[in-house]
Design an enzyme around this catalytic site. Sequence first.
Site, mmCIF file in Angstrom:
data_model
loop_
_atom_site.group_PDB
_atom_site.id
_atom_site.type_symbol
_atom_site.label_atom_id
_atom_site.label_comp_id
_atom_site.label_asym_id
_atom_site.label_seq_id
_atom_site.Cartn_x
_atom_site.Cartn_y
_atom_site.Cartn_z
ATOM 1 N N LYS A 38 121.773 131.516 -2.071
ATOM 2 C CA LYS A 38 122.850 130.203 -2.071
ATOM 3 C C LYS A 38 122.715 129.672 -3.694
ATOM 4 O O LYS A 38 122.209 130.411 -4.410
ATOM 5 C CB LYS A 38 121.650 129.114 -1.358
ATOM 6 C CG LYS A 38 120.503 129.105 -1.759
ATOM 7 C CD LYS A 38 119.541 128.366 -0.819
ATOM 8 C CE LYS A 38 118.249 127.764 -1.371
ATOM 9 N NZ LYS A 38 117.747 126.988 -0.652
ATOM 10 N N ARG A 134 113.183 117.747 6.449
ATOM 11 C CA ARG A 134 114.430 117.524 5.581
ATOM 12 C C ARG A 134 115.700 117.791 6.625
ATOM 13 O O ARG A 134 116.719 116.820 6.626
ATOM 14 C CB ARG A 134 114.568 118.694 4.621
ATOM 15 C CG ARG A 134 115.643 118.525 3.709
ATOM 16 C CD ARG A 134 115.644 119.605 2.771
ATOM 17 N NE ARG A 134 115.627 121.232 3.072
ATOM 18 C CZ ARG A 134 115.695 122.214 2.333
ATOM 19 N NH1 ARG A 134 115.559 121.844 0.801
ATOM 20 N NH2 ARG A 134 115.546 123.343 2.506
ATOM 21 N N TYR A 265 118.783 117.041 -34.606
ATOM 22 C CA TYR A 265 119.030 115.544 -34.032
ATOM 23 C C TYR A 265 117.555 115.005 -34.032
ATOM 24 O O TYR A 265 116.469 115.789 -33.639
ATOM 25 C CB TYR A 265 119.605 115.679 -32.660
ATOM 26 C CG TYR A 265 121.042 115.989 -32.583
ATOM 27 C CD1 TYR A 265 121.919 114.946 -33.172
ATOM 28 C CD2 TYR A 265 121.360 116.989 -31.822
ATOM 29 C CE1 TYR A 265 123.247 115.103 -32.679
ATOM 30 C CE2 TYR A 265 122.607 117.233 -31.770
ATOM 31 C CZ TYR A 265 123.735 116.297 -32.224
ATOM 32 O OH TYR A 265 125.008 116.593 -32.223
ATOM 33 N N MET A 313 123.186 121.080 -27.956
ATOM 34 C CA MET A 313 123.776 121.565 -26.863
ATOM 35 C C MET A 313 124.410 122.804 -26.760
ATOM 36 O O MET A 313 124.334 123.746 -26.122
ATOM 37 C CB MET A 313 125.239 120.564 -26.550
ATOM 38 C CG MET A 313 126.012 120.974 -25.493
ATOM 39 S SD MET A 313 127.556 119.927 -25.356
ATOM 40 C CE MET A 313 126.803 118.371 -25.044
HETATM 41 C C1 LIG Z 1 115.899 127.705 4.460
HETATM 42 C C2 LIG Z 1 115.694 128.599 3.442
HETATM 43 N N1 LIG Z 1 115.091 129.945 3.652
HETATM 44 C C3 LIG Z 1 114.514 130.483 2.506
HETATM 45 C C4 LIG Z 1 115.060 130.314 1.458
HETATM 46 C C5 LIG Z 1 114.340 131.102 0.071
HETATM 47 O O1 LIG Z 1 113.398 130.627 -0.484
HETATM 48 P P1 LIG Z 1 112.795 131.308 -1.524
HETATM 49 O O2 LIG Z 1 113.671 131.322 -2.707
HETATM 50 O O3 LIG Z 1 111.454 130.490 -2.082
HETATM 51 O O4 LIG Z 1 112.322 132.603 -1.278
HETATM 52 C C6 LIG Z 1 115.324 129.035 1.229
HETATM 53 C C7 LIG Z 1 115.399 128.392 -0.284
HETATM 54 O O5 LIG Z 1 115.093 127.438 -0.654
HETATM 55 C C8 LIG Z 1 115.781 128.034 2.192
HETATM 56 O O6 LIG Z 1 116.149 126.879 1.978
#
Ligand SMILES: Cc1ncc(COP(=O)(O)O)c(C=O)c1O
Length: 373
Positions: A38, A134, A265, A313
């Site tokens: 993701k 969640r 800065y 930056m």
């Molecule tokens: C539903 C779900 N499964 C698995 C994972 C993978 O987690 P990790 O990166 O800690 O292995 C995530 C990531 O947050 C997740 O949201």
Amino acid sequence: MRDIPRRVWLEISKSQLTHNYNAVASRVAPCEVMAVLKANSYGLGVLPIAETLKEAGAMRFGVAEPFEALQLLSLERPVHILSSILPEEIEPMIEAGITIPVTSLESARLIHHTAKKLRKFAIVHFKIDTGMGRLGIILEDAFDTIVQACALPDLICEGIFSHFPMAYDKESPVSRTQIKNFKTLVQQLNTRRIRFKYVHIANSDAINNFPESYQRPFNLVRTGINLHGAFDAHGKRSIEIHPAISLKTRLTAIRHMAAGSAIGYGQSYKLKEPTRVGTISAGYADGLPLSLSNQGHVIIRDKPCPIIGRVSMDYTTVSLAEVADAQIGDDVTCLGSTESNCITIESWAELKNTHPYEIICSIGNRVERRYVQ
Ligand SMILES: Cc1ncc(COP(=O)(O)O)c(C=O)c1O
């Protein structure tokens, strides 16, 4: 327009990604491994990473939402949305053959109606909230919801899963209770002849800390951070993975500055003695945490160079006192290893008082991602 070399780049090692995938896969075998990619593969660039992991053997991929899911269609492997689905997203996801999470009876019915309208089947996995608080079907409602949803003919009810909020903590009873409750639910469903092809709960933390999370009835794990070569901030680190990323830039200026000169800065640093000060071409826009100011270091010519003054930056100032031969244009390692020195994601996370996930996901947009063997 002429191509000009980028000032800041992130080297992503395909061989280390492959090593990390193999390390996880052999730990959890015979469980299958879903690579969680993701947020653009934790910010590292989703397609090249997905292709590398597919070559390593990854059979399925997990993402957070539909935009990310569609990016992975070219892999011709199952892609799972792991979190939630909005009503208008259902149709395009069924059309694309994406595996959809069922998070309520209402969502199951909507997915079913949409599939029926499209004359297609929708592949779904039930997402159960056993303690994450969640998303998903609340544990107490799960049995009735699943029994009703499984009667909907246009759903292929392929899997059931849950997620851990604190599997980094081996001592806490939270994860064990989640596993126990989830297994009880699966058993209760079995008594109604409801069985799933995939039962999964483990993330990276669980794989490191809770072997029971990848033993029967579980037959799939979902791992992200370990594949990317890092661990959560806490917990046991029982899998031998290797860092997969190095953040690099160039030394862009060298100046001899007098004792008493103020740096950057806020003038938060004053030179105690005449010093060769280097300016490197990376700052917080590239992912260097502001908290490295006057605390962290970078590596030039295999020597640690302390950061002096505040990270800005686009630029960061360092002392070159120990690197007499440094030259403008030298490569600078901000994160990663050189022959005899190493700066880890975990050390940045500690200085920033955060976890490695945020460090990896914060590498800036203008940083070129280079995939190297
Ligand atoms: C539903 C779900 N499964 C698995 C994972 C993978 O987690 P990790 O990166 O800690 O292995 C995530 C990531 O947050 C997740 O949201």
